[in-house]
Scaffold this motif. Structure first.
Motif, PDB file in Angstrom:
ATOM      1  N   VAL A   1       0.838  -1.202   0.000  1.00 17.54           N
ATOM      2  CA  VAL A   1       0.000   0.000   0.000  1.00 17.54           C
ATOM      3  C   VAL A   1       0.871   1.250   0.000  1.00 17.54           C
ATOM      4  CG1 VAL A   1      -1.726   1.302   1.288  1.00 17.54           C
ATOM      5  CG2 VAL A   1      -1.901  -1.190   1.131  1.00 17.54           C
ATOM      6  N   LEU A   2       1.918   1.231   0.800  1.00 16.72           N
ATOM      7  CA  LEU A   2       2.809   2.388   0.841  1.00 16.72           C
ATOM      8  C   LEU A   2       3.457   2.642  -0.514  1.00 16.72           C
ATOM      9  CD1 LEU A   2       4.539   1.809   4.293  1.00 16.72           C
ATOM     10  CD2 LEU A   2       2.840   3.561   3.726  1.00 16.72           C
ATOM     11  N   ASP A   3       3.774   1.565  -1.253  1.00 17.83           N
ATOM     12  CA  ASP A   3       4.399   1.710  -2.566  1.00 17.83           C
ATOM     13  C   ASP A   3       3.471   2.362  -3.583  1.00 17.83           C
ATOM     14  OD1 ASP A   3       6.703   0.588  -1.625  1.00 17.83           O
ATOM     15  OD2 ASP A   3       6.325  -1.409  -2.447  1.00 17.83           O
ATOM     16  N   SER A   4       2.167   2.288  -3.370  1.00 18.08           N
ATOM     17  CA  SER A   4       1.215   2.861  -4.327  1.00 18.08           C
ATOM     18  C   SER A   4       0.766   4.265  -3.933  1.00 18.08           C
ATOM     19  CB  SER A   4      -0.016   1.956  -4.457  1.00 18.08           C
ATOM     20  OG  SER A   4      -0.716   1.858  -3.226  1.00 18.08           O
ATOM     21  N   ARG A   5       1.372   4.792  -2.862  1.00 17.44           N
ATOM     22  CA  ARG A   5       1.019   6.145  -2.440  1.00 17.44           C
ATOM     23  C   ARG A   5       1.626   7.161  -3.403  1.00 17.44           C
ATOM     24  NH1 ARG A   5       1.338   8.277   3.767  1.00 17.44           N
ATOM     25  NH2 ARG A   5       0.469  10.371   3.431  1.00 17.44           N
ATOM     26  N   LEU A   6       0.854   8.159  -3.799  1.00  9.41           N
ATOM     27  CA  LEU A   6       1.285   9.173  -4.760  1.00  9.41           C
ATOM     28  C   LEU A   6       1.848  10.393  -4.033  1.00  9.41           C
ATOM     29  CD1 LEU A   6      -1.816   9.039  -7.155  1.00  9.41           C
ATOM     30  CD2 LEU A   6       0.420   8.002  -7.556  1.00  9.41           C
ATOM     31  N   ARG A   7       3.019  10.869  -4.505  1.00  7.30           N
ATOM     32  CA  ARG A   7       3.569  12.134  -3.992  1.00  7.30           C
ATOM     33  C   ARG A   7       2.687  13.258  -4.525  1.00  7.30           C
ATOM     34  NH1 ARG A   7       9.357  12.119  -3.051  1.00  7.30           N
ATOM     35  NH2 ARG A   7       9.452  14.122  -4.149  1.00  7.30           N
ATOM     36  N   THR A   8       2.014  13.955  -3.635  1.00 10.66           N
ATOM     37  CA  THR A   8       0.938  14.854  -4.055  1.00 10.66           C
ATOM     38  C   THR A   8       1.040  16.204  -3.362  1.00 10.66           C
ATOM     39  OG1 THR A   8      -0.514  12.942  -4.362  1.00 10.66           O
ATOM     40  CG2 THR A   8      -1.569  15.104  -4.237  1.00 10.66           C
TER      41      THR A   8
ATOM     42  N   PHE B   1      -9.920  -7.084 -12.785  1.00  8.62           N
ATOM     43  CA  PHE B   1     -10.203  -6.095 -11.748  1.00  8.62           C
ATOM     44  C   PHE B   1      -9.984  -4.669 -12.250  1.00  8.62           C
ATOM     45  CE2 PHE B   1      -8.683  -9.958  -9.643  1.00  8.62           C
ATOM     46  CZ  PHE B   1      -9.783 -10.245  -8.842  1.00  8.62           C
ATOM     47  N   VAL B   2     -10.757  -3.741 -11.673  1.00  9.35           N
ATOM     48  CA  VAL B   2     -10.561  -2.334 -11.988  1.00  9.35           C
ATOM     49  C   VAL B   2      -9.169  -1.926 -11.513  1.00  9.35           C
ATOM     50  CG1 VAL B   2     -11.548  -1.503  -9.811  1.00  9.35           C
ATOM     51  CG2 VAL B   2     -11.593  -0.035 -11.825  1.00  9.35           C
ATOM     52  N   LYS B   3      -8.525  -1.096 -12.282  1.00 11.88           N
ATOM     53  CA  LYS B   3      -7.143  -0.715 -11.988  1.00 11.88           C
ATOM     54  C   LYS B   3      -7.095   0.595 -11.221  1.00 11.88           C
ATOM     55  CE  LYS B   3      -2.625  -0.043 -14.204  1.00 11.88           C
ATOM     56  NZ  LYS B   3      -1.982  -1.136 -13.447  1.00 11.88           N
ATOM     57  N   SER B   4      -6.263   0.626 -10.188  1.00 13.33           N
ATOM     58  CA  SER B   4      -6.008   1.864  -9.457  1.00 13.33           C
ATOM     59  C   SER B   4      -4.658   2.414  -9.888  1.00 13.33           C
ATOM     60  CB  SER B   4      -5.999   1.612  -7.948  1.00 13.33           C
ATOM     61  OG  SER B   4      -5.543   2.760  -7.249  1.00 13.33           O
ATOM     62  N   PHE B   5      -4.563   3.750  -9.919  1.00 10.37           N
ATOM     63  CA  PHE B   5      -3.316   4.410 -10.275  1.00 10.37           C
ATOM     64  C   PHE B   5      -2.595   4.956  -9.038  1.00 10.37           C
ATOM     65  CE2 PHE B   5      -6.321   4.940 -13.818  1.00 10.37           C
ATOM     66  CZ  PHE B   5      -5.680   4.126 -14.733  1.00 10.37           C
ATOM     67  N   GLY B   6      -3.087   4.593  -7.843  1.00  8.12           N
ATOM     68  CA  GLY B   6      -2.463   5.024  -6.608  1.00  8.12           C
ATOM     69  C   GLY B   6      -3.425   5.803  -5.729  1.00  8.12           C
ATOM     70  N   TRP B   7      -2.932   6.213  -4.572  1.00  3.79           N
ATOM     71  CA  TRP B   7      -3.777   6.929  -3.607  1.00  3.79           C
ATOM     72  C   TRP B   7      -2.966   8.042  -2.950  1.00  3.79           C
ATOM     73  CZ3 TRP B   7      -2.736   7.026   1.717  1.00  3.79           C
ATOM     74  CH2 TRP B   7      -1.692   6.184   2.135  1.00  3.79           C
ATOM     75  N   PHE B   8      -3.696   8.980  -2.374  1.00  4.59           N
ATOM     76  CA  PHE B   8      -3.066  10.045  -1.605  1.00  4.59           C
ATOM     77  C   PHE B   8      -4.050  10.501  -0.537  1.00  4.59           C
ATOM     78  CE2 PHE B   8      -5.141  11.896  -5.273  1.00  4.59           C
ATOM     79  CZ  PHE B   8      -5.733  13.065  -4.826  1.00  4.59           C
TER      80      PHE B   8
END
Length: 709
Positions: free
Chosen positions: A8-15, A109-116
C-alpha cells in the motif's frame, strides 16, 4: 489509519494540493541514467456520487503537452472520521486494490493508479469505465440473453477465483460493483471493483456480528438466521461470495430477485420451502438450473466453489482458454469512462456518464440500447486509461439561436428497443427494426403501422429501402438478411452466408448493417464475422466477399453514385471499397474507438463516421483527409446521417442527445436534449424535412427538421 503494508505504501502518490489543482510528482530516470521529476496536474470536473464514507469525482489531467493530457479518472474520496479513534480504516481496501491493480490481474479487476490523502480524506484514483456498471445495465436492459449470462458469469467467476486463490473474499459482490469495460458488438469484458469490505485470511477470524454488504445479495448465514453458522473463516466468506454470484445470475436471467423478501429467504433456509428454480427460464436447460441451485444452497458448505463452477457443464461449452487472451490486442483501448453512483450502503456503484445539463431517471420499462445485446463479436479488450484525443481541426462550439426541433409523431408499436430506422425514397414510409425480432413499416403522414414483418429469430439490427421503395432489406442477429415486399409484407428472399469466424462463442456472426446501392443493383452487409458482403439484388447471389477488417463490421454505406462502399468497424477504422471490383481503396484511421456508423453525403464528396470515442469525423471521400472532428457528444456516437441536400449532418449518441451540425463548418446548429434513453438510430427523410429517431424507449420519434433552416 493503522499501520499500512509495504504494498500500500508503494502505491502512495507524492501529491501537492494547490488551490483546485492536484499535482502528482514522479521520480524518473531516462535510458542513460539521467534523473528527473515528472509532474501531472489533475482537476476535478464534476461530482459523480455520494455514499456513507464519502464521494466520487470525475477528474481530468490538465498537464499541457503531457502524454496524459485530457485523460480521465475516477477518484473515490473517503472522509476520515473526525474522531481519530473512529472505526473507519481504509487499509483493507487499499491493500486489495493495490494488489489487484498489478498488470497480471488487469483482465479481472478495476485498476487503481495510486492513492493520496490530506488531513480530512483519503483519495483512491481509478480507471474510468465508460459503459458503467452491470446494475444500471440490468435496470435498462431487463433480462439478458442466456449466452450473454454464461459469458458474464464466466468472467465474474474468473475474477472471484483470483480473489479466492489469493485468500481474499469480496463480501459485497453485486452488479453495482461489476464494471463494464466493453460490450457487444465488441466482446464482453467486465471487471470487479470496490474492495471496501473485502476480507483476507489472517484478519480476525471470529464469528462476524456486523452485517456488511448489500442485503439482496447476502447469503442467509450473513443475515444471522442461526448463530452457529455465522461466518468464522475465510472459507465461509468465500461461500457467501458464491451465494451472491447465484443471486446475480438469477437476476440477469429473470430481471427479478430470487426471494421476494427476507421472510421467504428464511423459509428456504429453514427447509420450509424449495428453491424457486421454476422461475428460471427453460432455455438454460437442466445444467443451468443445477448450476444456479448449487450456488444458492442454504448451507455454505454445500455450495460449489469457483473451481467447480469453472468446470461445470453449463459453462464448459464456452471453451474460454488462455490463447483467447493472447489473440487479443490489449494495447488498443476505447475511451474508458465509468461513472460511480453510491448506494445507501456506501458501496460504490458505477453508473453511466450523464451530462450535467441532461439528467434522466430510467425506469425498468425503459430499455438502454446495446449494440446489440447478445454475446458480442470478437472485439478489443480495453485496458488502458483513456486519453481523449482531439484533432487539430476540432470544430468550434458555436451556439446558434434556432427554433427547437419539434416532435411530429411518436410511433409506439414495438415491444423492445428500436435498433434501426430508414425512410423510403419517396418519404412516405418509414421502416424500423427492433430487438423484438420484427420489422415494421409505417405510413408517415398518418403514423399508422402498415406492416409488421415477422421471420427473424433474433434482433433486427438494420433496415434499408430499395431506391424504388418496393423492397426492404433487414439484417439480423440470427445471421441472415431478409428481403421483403413492402406492399404485401412477404419475404422475397433470405440471404445467408455470414459464417462464424474463429473458435468459441466469443466470435459473433450476426449481421449488423445492410445498405442498398442507389442504382438498386447491389446490397451490402456487414457482420460480426469481420466481413463485408455484396449481393446481387435480383438473384441474391453473393458477388463479393470483402476482407480486411480485423474486428466486427458495424456499418456499411454506399456512395450515392454507387461506385464506392464504406464500412466502419470495431477495429477503429473506416474502409472505402470499390463496389465493382471489391478492392480496398482507402483505410481511414483517426478514431480511438469502434466505428458504429458511416454515411456518405448525397453529393458523395464527404463521408461521416461516428465512434465509441464520442466523436463524429467528416472525411474527404476522395482523399481520405479528415476535414472535421465534431466532439460535442459525451458518450458513444451510435448513428450519423446526412440530410439529402448535404447541408446538415445529424448524430445520435448514448448520451441521450441528437446533434445537428453544419456539414461544411462543423458548427453545432441544434441539440435535441431530453431524449428518453439512448439515441440508437437516426435518419433524414429524402426531402430533408423530417428526422427519425429509434431509441431504447421502444418507439420511433419523427421530428420536424424544417426549423433548422
Amino acid at each position: 489509519m493503522s499501520q499500512l503494508p509495504d504494498l500500500v505504501l508503494d502505491s502512495r502518490l507524492r501529491t501537492e494540493l494547490r488551490d483546485s489543482i492536484i499535482i502528482h510528482s514522479y521520480l524518473e530516470i531516462d535510458s542513460v541514467g539521467g534523473r528527473f521529476s515528472r509532474k501531472e496536474h489533475w482537476k476535478s470536473e464534476r461530482f459523480l456520487g455520494r455514499g456513507g464514507f464519502g464521494q466520487v469525482q470525475l477528474q481530468r489531467c490538465v498537464t499541457e503537452g503531457g502524454a496524459k493530457q485530457n485523460s480521465l479518472r475516477a477518484v473515490k474520496i473517503i472522509s476520515k472520521p473526525s474522531n481519530p479513534s473512529g472505526s473507519l480504516d481504509c487499509k483493507r481496501e487499499l491493500e486489495a486494490i493495490a494488489k489487484f491493480s498489478h498488470d497480471r490481474y488487469k483482465r479481472w479487476f478495476v485498476k487503481s493508479f495510486g492513492w493520496f490523502e490530506n488531513p480530512t480524506s483519503v483519495f483512491i484514483t481509478m480507471e474510468y469505465c465508460r459503459h458503467g456498471d452491470l446494475h444500471h445495465y440490468l435496470i435498462s436492459q431487463g433480462a439478458v440473453a442466456v449466452e450473454d449470462v454464461q459469458q458474464l458469469t464466466y468472467q465474474i467467476l474468473e475474477a472471484l477465483d483470483q480473489m479466492h486463490q489469493n485468500d481474499f473474499a469480496h463480501r459485497d459482490l453485486k452488479p453495482g460493483n461489476i464494471l463494464i469495460k466493453s460490450m457487444p458488438p465488441e466482446e464482453w469484458w467486465i471487471v470487479l471493483a470496490d474492495f471496501g469490505i473485502s476480507k483476507r485470511v489472517g484478519e480476525n477470524s471470529g464469528p462476524t456480528t456486523a452485517i456488511k454488504g448489500t442485503t439482496t445479495f447476502m447469503a442467509p448465514e450473513l443475515l444471522g438466521y442461526q448463530d452457529q453458522v455465522r461466518p468464522k473463516s475465510i472459507a465461509d466468506f468465500k461461500a457467501a461470495d458464491m451465494w451472491a454470484l447465484g443471486e446475480i445470475i438469477f437476476q440477469m436471467l429473470t430481471s427479478e430477485t430470487t426471494f421476494e423478501n427476507t421472510m421467504e429467504l428464511m423459509k428456504y433456509y429453514l427447509g420450509l420451502r424449495g428453491f424457486p428454480s421454476n422461475r428460471l427460464p427453460t432455455s438454460i436447460g437442466d445444467d443451468g438450473h443445477k448450476f444456479v441451485t448449487s450456488l444458492m444452497m442454504a448451507l455454505p458448505q454445500d455450495r460449489i466453489t469457483t473451481t467447480q463452477c469453472i468446470q461445470h457443464r453449463w459453462l464448459k461449452s464456452l471453451c474460454v482458454v488462455e490463447e483467447e487472451l493472447a489473440a487479443l490486442n490489449l494495447e488498443q483501448s476505447n475511451p474508458l469512462v465509468p461513472e460511480i453512483s453510491w448506494n445507501e450502503l456506501a458501496s460504490a456503484q458505477w453508473s453511466r456518464l450523464s451530462d450535467p445539463e441532461h439528467t434522466h431517471t430510467e425506469t425498468a420499462a425503459q430499455r438502454r440500447p446495446t449494440t446489440p445485446t447478445h454475446l458480442g463479436s470478437s472485439g478489443i479488450r480495453q485496458t488502458q486509461l483513456e486519453s481523449i484525443s482531439r484533432s487539430p481541426r476540432t470544430q468550434r462550439h458555436i451556439n446558434i439561436d434556432l427554433e427547437p426541433l419539434t416532435v411530429a409523431r411518436m410511433l409506439n408499436s414495438h415491444r423492445d428497443s428500436v435498433y434501426s430506422v430508414a425512410f423510403s425514397h419517396n418519404s412516405t414510409q418509414l421502416a424500423s427494426g427492433s430487438k423484438d425480432n420484427t420489422v415494421k413499416i409505417w405510413d408517415i403522414s398518418s403514423g399508422a403501422c402498415l406492416q409488421t414483418l415477422k421471420g427473424h429469430s433474433s434482433s433486427v439490427n438494420s433496415v434499408a429501402f430499395l431506391h424504388n421503395s418496393t423492397w426492404l432489406a433487414s439484417g439480423s442477429s440470427d445471421k441472415s438478411i431478409k428481403i421483403w415486399d413492402t406492399s404485401s409484407g412477404a419475404c422475397v428472399q433470405t440471404l445467408k452466408g455470414h459464417s462464424v469466424w474463429g473458435k468459441g462463442k466469443g466470435h459473433s456472426d450476426r449481421v449488423y448493417s445492410v445498405a442498398f446501392s442507389h442504382n438498386s443493383t447491389q446490397l451490402a452487409s456487414g457482420s460480426g464475422d469481420r466481413i463485408v458482403k455484396i449481393w446481387d439484388t435480383s438473384s441474391g447471389a453473393c458477388l463479393q466477399t470483402l476482407k480486411g477488417h480485423s474486428f466486427a463490421v458495424l456499418s456499411v454505406a454506399f456512395s450515392h453514385d454507387s461506385i464506392r462502399l464504406a464500412s466502419g468497424s470495431s477495429d477503429k477504422t473506416v474502409k472505402i471499397w470499390d463496389a465493382s471490383s471489391g478492392a480496398c481503396l482507402q483505410t481511414l484511421k483517426g478514431h480511438s474507438g469502434s466505428v458504429h456508423s458511416v454515411a456518405f453525403s448525397h453529393n458523395s464528396t464527404q463521408l461521416a463516421s461516428g465512434s465509441d470515442d464520442w466523436t463524429v469525423k467528416i472525411w474527404d471521400a476522395s482523399s481520405g483527409v479528415c476535414l472535421q472532428t465534431l466532439d460535442r457528444h459525451y458518450n458513444t456516437v451510435t448513428s450519423v446521417a446526412f440530410s439529402y441536400n448535404s447541408t446538415w449532418l445529424a448524430s445520435g449518441s448514448t448520451d441521450g442527445r441528437v446533434n445537428i451540425w453544419d456539414a461544411s463548418s462543423g458548427a453545432c446548429l441544434q441539440t435535441i436534449r431530453g431524449v428518453d434513453t439512448w439515441a440508437y438510430s437516426i435518419a433524414f427523410s429524402h426531402d430533408s424535412t423530417q428526422l427519425a429517431l429509434g431509441s431504447s424507449a421502444w418507439r420511433v420519434e419523427i421530428w420536424s427538421a424544417s426549423s433548422i433552416s
